[in-house]
Design a protein around this motif. Structure first.
Motif, PDB file in Angstrom:
ATOM      1  N   GLN A 176       7.494  -6.264   1.470  1.00  0.00           N
ATOM      2  CA  GLN A 176       6.555  -7.238   1.190  1.00  0.00           C
ATOM      3  C   GLN A 176       7.035  -8.334   0.353  1.00  0.00           C
ATOM      4  OE1 GLN A 176       4.037  -4.449  -1.720  1.00  0.00           O
ATOM      5  NE2 GLN A 176       2.643  -3.955   0.096  1.00  0.00           N
ATOM      6  N   ALA A 177       8.299  -8.215  -0.336  1.00  0.00           N
ATOM      7  CA  ALA A 177       8.976  -9.397  -1.002  1.00  0.00           C
ATOM      8  C   ALA A 177       9.281 -10.468   0.316  1.00  0.00           C
ATOM      9  CB  ALA A 177      10.022  -9.022  -1.615  1.00  0.00           C
ATOM     10  N   LEU A 178       9.381  -9.903   1.643  1.00  0.00           N
ATOM     11  CA  LEU A 178       9.809 -10.815   2.594  1.00  0.00           C
ATOM     12  C   LEU A 178       8.622 -11.095   3.444  1.00  0.00           C
ATOM     13  CD1 LEU A 178      12.993  -8.795   3.789  1.00  0.00           C
ATOM     14  CD2 LEU A 178      12.763 -11.094   2.728  1.00  0.00           C
ATOM     15  N   ASP A 179       7.312 -10.812   2.625  1.00  0.00           N
ATOM     16  CA  ASP A 179       6.060 -11.336   3.406  1.00  0.00           C
ATOM     17  C   ASP A 179       5.776 -10.511   4.584  1.00  0.00           C
ATOM     18  OD1 ASP A 179       3.641 -12.273   3.101  1.00  0.00           O
ATOM     19  OD2 ASP A 179       4.431 -14.500   4.072  1.00  0.00           O
ATOM     20  N   LEU A 180       6.320  -9.194   4.966  1.00  0.00           N
ATOM     21  CA  LEU A 180       6.232  -8.451   6.045  1.00  0.00           C
ATOM     22  C   LEU A 180       4.713  -7.542   5.844  1.00  0.00           C
ATOM     23  CD1 LEU A 180       9.627  -8.160   7.157  1.00  0.00           C
ATOM     24  CD2 LEU A 180       7.799  -9.038   8.705  1.00  0.00           C
ATOM     25  N   PRO A 181       4.130  -7.134   6.954  1.00  0.00           N
ATOM     26  CA  PRO A 181       2.987  -6.226   6.516  1.00  0.00           C
ATOM     27  C   PRO A 181       3.523  -4.714   6.355  1.00  0.00           C
ATOM     28  CG  PRO A 181       3.179  -6.721   8.961  1.00  0.00           C
ATOM     29  CD  PRO A 181       4.175  -7.669   8.142  1.00  0.00           C
ATOM     30  N   THR A 182       2.861  -3.722   5.615  1.00  0.00           N
ATOM     31  CA  THR A 182       3.336  -2.366   5.603  1.00  0.00           C
ATOM     32  C   THR A 182       2.016  -1.322   5.737  1.00  0.00           C
ATOM     33  OG1 THR A 182       2.744  -2.869   3.214  1.00  0.00           O
ATOM     34  CG2 THR A 182       5.030  -3.430   3.680  1.00  0.00           C
ATOM     35  N   ALA A 183       1.102  -1.852   6.213  1.00  0.00           N
ATOM     36  CA  ALA A 183       0.043  -1.118   6.429  1.00  0.00           C
ATOM     37  C   ALA A 183      -0.711  -1.174   7.811  1.00  0.00           C
ATOM     38  CB  ALA A 183      -1.127  -0.998   5.462  1.00  0.00           C
TER      39      ALA A 183
END
Length: 370
Positions: free
Chosen positions: A309-316
């Motif tokens: 999330q700190a790298l602005d990537l999706p996690t869901a």
């Protein structure tokens, strides 16, 4: 600062790593200004015929520089449409037709100039032409630079699934010009960071901690942090490939998150979800499944989610995802054996493992909760 080599060509400063595979060993060069440094990469081209394969996004930016470096050789170029949906048998046939038009011999070389799609596609065509000719990887996306350009996996997609047709075919070299990342769109750049995170997640807890400390610098594309992340990722990949070239053991660990991710790419429609985005989600799902099975602590899952999330990537999973269909697509993964799922899970940060025979009943709740 640069040195000069023969024919007035400039030799850039570059870091060199090597993939050690006996007589098929090859260099990985990492640095700035490498596209113009033909004095370096032309040394691995053994014949007169060279076909440069690129796409409509990359070619206007970098194709001329590569063609200038091929002065004196019998060269041609083929520019294909951009996008994962074009990594197909039909586009591969276009590359083979271009090699035929070039009258390419068995000492020909195919240069892949672009991201992972072009690298996989051009490399597969090189593996097929006259049962295998040389190819050179010049990756222009972060994802391709740290992952797909190294290791010799080539292939194309089918409607039924991703990378179902392919071959192991090692390149003659990999040219990573970090200047090309300046033109990479933000979403494509972030997609590549997912594969960087993977290396820390699967086998290097210290690198994972380094990524946590340098997440802001990487998000901002700071050159020093970016160069270090690329080099460490390639060093890890090169070591794994040298020990297990054909994915008979350890190399499968590099697919952490990919069984979930490839299923998600196929379900979403190629090109709708970038590969790195799908892998980011897949890594979280693999970590959550590991936690549910009692193999890994929840704090490591949360640390992975926080870094992504700190790298602005999706996690869901995206809205509208179908757990049953994703599970069905997971059974098309190449790592599976005898009709049973074989997943890459982990014991926690830096400790991935191959886990055969994971039951559907364990996977469904994770997919539904995501």
């Amino acid at each position: 600062m640069a040195a000069r080599t023969g024919a007035g060509r400039r030799m850039s400063l570059a870091r060199q790593l090597d993939v050690v595979l006996g007589p098929r060993s090859y260099p990985i060069w990492i640095g700035q200004g490498l596209l113009a440094d033909s004095g370096r990469w032309r040394s691995v081209i053994r014949g007169r015929h060279v076909l440069v394969v690129s796409n409509e996004t990359v070619a206007p930016l970098y194709l001329d520089a590569v063609l200038r470096g091929l002065d004196g050789l019998h060269s041609a170029s083929l520019v294909l449409p951009d996008g994962e949906q074009h990594k197909s048998l039909a586009r591969c046939a276009e590359v083979l037709d271009a090699l035929a038009a070039l009258k390419a011999n068995r000492d020909a070389c195919v240069i892949a100039l672009g991201g992972g799609v072009i690298g996989d596609l051009a490399g597969f065509a090189a593996a097929c032409w006259m049962r295998g000719v040389d190819f050179l990887q010049i990756p222009t996306t972060l994802l391709a630079q740290v992952d797909s350009s190294v290791g010799g996996k080539t292939g194309v997609n089918l409607p039924a699934g991703k990378n179902l047709v392919g071959a192991f075919h090692q390149p003659r070299g990999v040219v990573i010009d970090t200047d090309t990342l300046a033109t990479l769109p933000p979403r494509e750049y972030r997609s590549g960071l997912a594969e960087v995170v993977k290396y820390g997640a699967i086998g290097d807890a210290e690198f994972f901690a380094w990524l946590q400390r340098n997440a802001a610098a990487l998000a901002a594309r700071e050159p020093a942090a970016l160069g270090e992340a690329i080099a460490r990722s390639c060093l890890h990949k090169a070591g794994v490939v040298a020990r297990d070239e054909r994915e008979e053991g350890e190399r499968a660990l590099l697919n952490f998150g990919h069984t979930f991710g490839h299923a998600l790419e196929t379900f979403s429609g190629y090109g709708q979800l970038l590969h790195g985005e799908a892998v980011a989600i897949g890594m979280v799902l693999a970590a959550q499944l590991s936690q549910q099975l009692g193999r890994a602590p929840s704090r490591d899952t949360q640390a992975l989610i926080a870094l992504l999330q700190a790298l602005d990537l999706p996690t869901a999973l995206p809205a509208g995802s179908d757990a049953e269909e994703l599970l069905r697509l997971m059974y098309l993964d190449k790592k599976n054996l005898s009709g049973h799922l074989r997943l890459i899970l982990w014991r926690g940060i830096g400790a991935a493992e191959i886990v055969p025979g994971v039951a559907d009943a364990a996977i469904r709740p994770v997919l539904r909760a995501a």
